[in-house]
Design a protein around this motif. Structure first.
Motif, PDB file in Angstrom:
ATOM      1  N   TYR A   1       0.823  -1.174   0.122  1.00  0.00           N
ATOM      2  CA  TYR A   1       0.102   0.192   0.140  1.00  0.00           C
ATOM      3  C   TYR A   1       0.960   1.264  -0.133  1.00  0.00           C
ATOM      4  CZ  TYR A   1      -3.616   3.296   1.518  1.00  0.00           C
ATOM      5  OH  TYR A   1      -4.641   4.209   1.528  1.00  0.00           O
ATOM      6  N   THR A   2       1.913   1.147   0.704  1.00  0.00           N
ATOM      7  CA  THR A   2       2.797   2.432   0.883  1.00  0.00           C
ATOM      8  C   THR A   2       3.697   2.350  -0.237  1.00  0.00           C
ATOM      9  OG1 THR A   2       4.414   1.439   2.301  1.00  0.00           O
ATOM     10  CG2 THR A   2       2.601   2.632   3.391  1.00  0.00           C
ATOM     11  N   LYS A   3       3.821   1.308  -1.019  1.00  0.00           N
ATOM     12  CA  LYS A   3       4.702   1.113  -2.280  1.00  0.00           C
ATOM     13  C   LYS A   3       6.190   1.072  -1.640  1.00  0.00           C
ATOM     14  CE  LYS A   3       1.279   2.363  -5.345  1.00  0.00           C
ATOM     15  NZ  LYS A   3       0.241   2.079  -4.423  1.00  0.00           N
ATOM     16  N   SER A   4       6.397   0.482  -0.550  1.00  0.00           N
ATOM     17  CA  SER A   4       7.754   0.483  -0.119  1.00  0.00           C
ATOM     18  C   SER A   4       8.446  -0.710  -0.628  1.00  0.00           C
ATOM     19  CB  SER A   4       7.847   0.764   1.317  1.00  0.00           C
ATOM     20  OG  SER A   4       7.358  -0.404   2.124  1.00  0.00           O
ATOM     21  N   SER A   5       7.711  -1.975  -0.563  1.00  0.00           N
ATOM     22  CA  SER A   5       8.107  -3.373  -0.885  1.00  0.00           C
ATOM     23  C   SER A   5       6.862  -4.013  -1.545  1.00  0.00           C
ATOM     24  CB  SER A   5       9.094  -3.902   0.257  1.00  0.00           C
ATOM     25  OG  SER A   5       8.013  -4.430   1.152  1.00  0.00           O
ATOM     26  N   PHE A   6       7.097  -5.149  -2.216  1.00  0.00           N
ATOM     27  CA  PHE A   6       6.229  -6.041  -2.678  1.00  0.00           C
ATOM     28  C   PHE A   6       6.353  -7.529  -2.320  1.00  0.00           C
ATOM     29  CE2 PHE A   6       6.445  -2.008  -5.038  1.00  0.00           C
ATOM     30  CZ  PHE A   6       5.077  -1.494  -4.900  1.00  0.00           C
ATOM     31  N   ALA A   7       5.777  -7.780  -1.471  1.00  0.00           N
ATOM     32  CA  ALA A   7       5.598  -9.449  -1.283  1.00  0.00           C
ATOM     33  C   ALA A   7       5.107 -10.021  -2.312  1.00  0.00           C
ATOM     34  CB  ALA A   7       5.162  -9.608   0.266  1.00  0.00           C
ATOM     35  N   PHE A   8       3.998  -9.681  -2.900  1.00  0.00           N
ATOM     36  CA  PHE A   8       3.350 -10.520  -3.829  1.00  0.00           C
ATOM     37  C   PHE A   8       3.522  -9.792  -5.414  1.00  0.00           C
ATOM     38  CE2 PHE A   8       0.585 -10.196   0.128  1.00  0.00           C
ATOM     39  CZ  PHE A   8       0.584 -11.668   0.748  1.00  0.00           C
ATOM     40  N   LYS A   9       4.094 -10.690  -6.405  1.00  0.00           N
ATOM     41  CA  LYS A   9       4.108 -10.248  -7.621  1.00  0.00           C
ATOM     42  C   LYS A   9       3.455 -11.434  -8.318  1.00  0.00           C
ATOM     43  CE  LYS A   9       8.683  -8.214  -7.030  1.00  0.00           C
ATOM     44  NZ  LYS A   9      10.218  -8.645  -7.149  1.00  0.00           N
TER      45      LYS A   9
ATOM     46  N   ASP B   1      -7.256  -3.494  -4.008  1.00  0.00           N
ATOM     47  CA  ASP B   1      -7.948  -4.151  -5.262  1.00  0.00           C
ATOM     48  C   ASP B   1      -8.804  -2.868  -5.998  1.00  0.00           C
ATOM     49  OD1 ASP B   1      -9.170  -6.352  -6.805  1.00  0.00           O
ATOM     50  OD2 ASP B   1     -11.228  -5.823  -5.670  1.00  0.00           O
ATOM     51  N   SER B   2      -9.076  -1.875  -5.323  1.00  0.00           N
ATOM     52  CA  SER B   2      -9.571  -0.797  -6.171  1.00  0.00           C
ATOM     53  C   SER B   2      -8.777   0.070  -6.978  1.00  0.00           C
ATOM     54  CB  SER B   2     -10.036   0.380  -4.859  1.00  0.00           C
ATOM     55  OG  SER B   2     -11.111  -0.289  -4.333  1.00  0.00           O
ATOM     56  N   GLU B   3      -7.334   0.111  -6.357  1.00  0.00           N
ATOM     57  CA  GLU B   3      -6.278   0.612  -7.283  1.00  0.00           C
ATOM     58  C   GLU B   3      -5.973  -0.210  -8.839  1.00  0.00           C
ATOM     59  OE1 GLU B   3      -2.406   0.682  -5.434  1.00  0.00           O
ATOM     60  OE2 GLU B   3      -3.132   1.951  -3.543  1.00  0.00           O
ATOM     61  N   GLU B   4      -6.088  -1.471  -8.550  1.00  0.00           N
ATOM     62  CA  GLU B   4      -6.032  -2.329  -9.645  1.00  0.00           C
ATOM     63  C   GLU B   4      -6.410  -3.473  -9.378  1.00  0.00           C
ATOM     64  OE1 GLU B   4      -2.868  -4.326 -12.800  1.00  0.00           O
ATOM     65  OE2 GLU B   4      -1.982  -3.134 -11.283  1.00  0.00           O
ATOM     66  N   LYS B   5      -7.646  -4.127 -10.066  1.00  0.00           N
ATOM     67  CA  LYS B   5      -8.320  -5.119  -9.987  1.00  0.00           C
ATOM     68  C   LYS B   5      -7.210  -6.542  -9.807  1.00  0.00           C
ATOM     69  CE  LYS B   5     -12.305  -3.735  -9.502  1.00  0.00           C
ATOM     70  NZ  LYS B   5     -12.793  -3.518  -8.079  1.00  0.00           N
ATOM     71  N   PHE B   6      -7.337  -7.264  -8.646  1.00  0.00           N
ATOM     72  CA  PHE B   6      -6.521  -8.381  -8.583  1.00  0.00           C
ATOM     73  C   PHE B   6      -6.611  -9.260  -9.548  1.00  0.00           C
ATOM     74  CE2 PHE B   6      -6.487  -8.253  -3.458  1.00  0.00           C
ATOM     75  CZ  PHE B   6      -5.683  -7.318  -3.726  1.00  0.00           C
ATOM     76  N   GLU B   7      -7.846  -9.409 -10.568  1.00  0.00           N
ATOM     77  CA  GLU B   7      -7.658 -10.343 -11.390  1.00  0.00           C
ATOM     78  C   GLU B   7      -6.695  -9.840 -12.485  1.00  0.00           C
ATOM     79  OE1 GLU B   7     -11.845 -10.726  -9.638  1.00  0.00           O
ATOM     80  OE2 GLU B   7     -10.481  -9.015 -10.039  1.00  0.00           O
TER      81      GLU B   7
END
Length: 164
Positions: free
Chosen positions: A59-67, A114-120
């Motif tokens: 959410y804070t765009k500091s790191s991404f655990a899921f790609k 999910d609102s930022e970019e749909k998970f699908e």
């Protein structure tokens, strides 16, 4: 090993909140979702907090655990969003009862992401019904949407104190 990683995670996150730039792919290689309904309070509390931290970092765009899965093993990440969502949904009632603040915070972050970019769109390799199930679960009225980091830490520390 899980206790050491969870202790470290709590200390780092408490210091800088969710803007941690954590290396989820090499340093925090523990399948935290496996402990969401564990009997050990420390591991259960810490593992749910780890999921919250993963989402908070995203959410804070500091790191991404899921790609997104690229199909190329050298690019795949250790943590799979589908594993965490399935475990969160499977144990949502007990998580909500035992950790209402973390539950609301996780739900809020999932909704926002999910609102930022749909998970699908972001995770096309994942069965889309999982994301719909997540949205159905999140459609339950959330009292006080959002998250308050101080309340989260109070809930986590209170839970851990009960164990001592």
């Amino acid at each position: 090993m899980i206790r050491e990683k969870l202790k470290e995670l709590l200390e780092v996150t408490e210091f800088v909140y969710f803007d941690t730039s954590l290396d989820w792919h090499t340093h925090y290689t523990c399948e935290f979702y496996r402990f969401f309904n564990y009997n050990d309070t420390y591991e259960k509390t810490g593992s749910i907090f780890a999921f919250l931290s993963m989402l908070g970092n995203w959410y804070t765009k500091s790191s991404f655990a899921f790609k997104a899965d690229t199909g190329k093993s050298f690019e795949d990440c250790f943590h799979k969003i589908e594993d965490y969502l399935q475990a969160f949904l499977a144990h949502s009632n007990s998580i909500q009862n035992e950790f209402p603040i973390m539950y609301r915070s996780i739900s809020y972050l999932l909704d926002q992401l999910d609102s930022e970019e749909k998970f699908e769109t972001r995770f096309p390799h994942v069965d889309q019904t999982l994301f719909q199930n997540m949205r159905d679960e999140l459609s339950i009225p959330l009292y006080g949407k959002g998250f308050n980091i101080d309340k989260i830490f109070k809930e986590v520390h209170f839970s851990l104190l009960k164990e001592e």
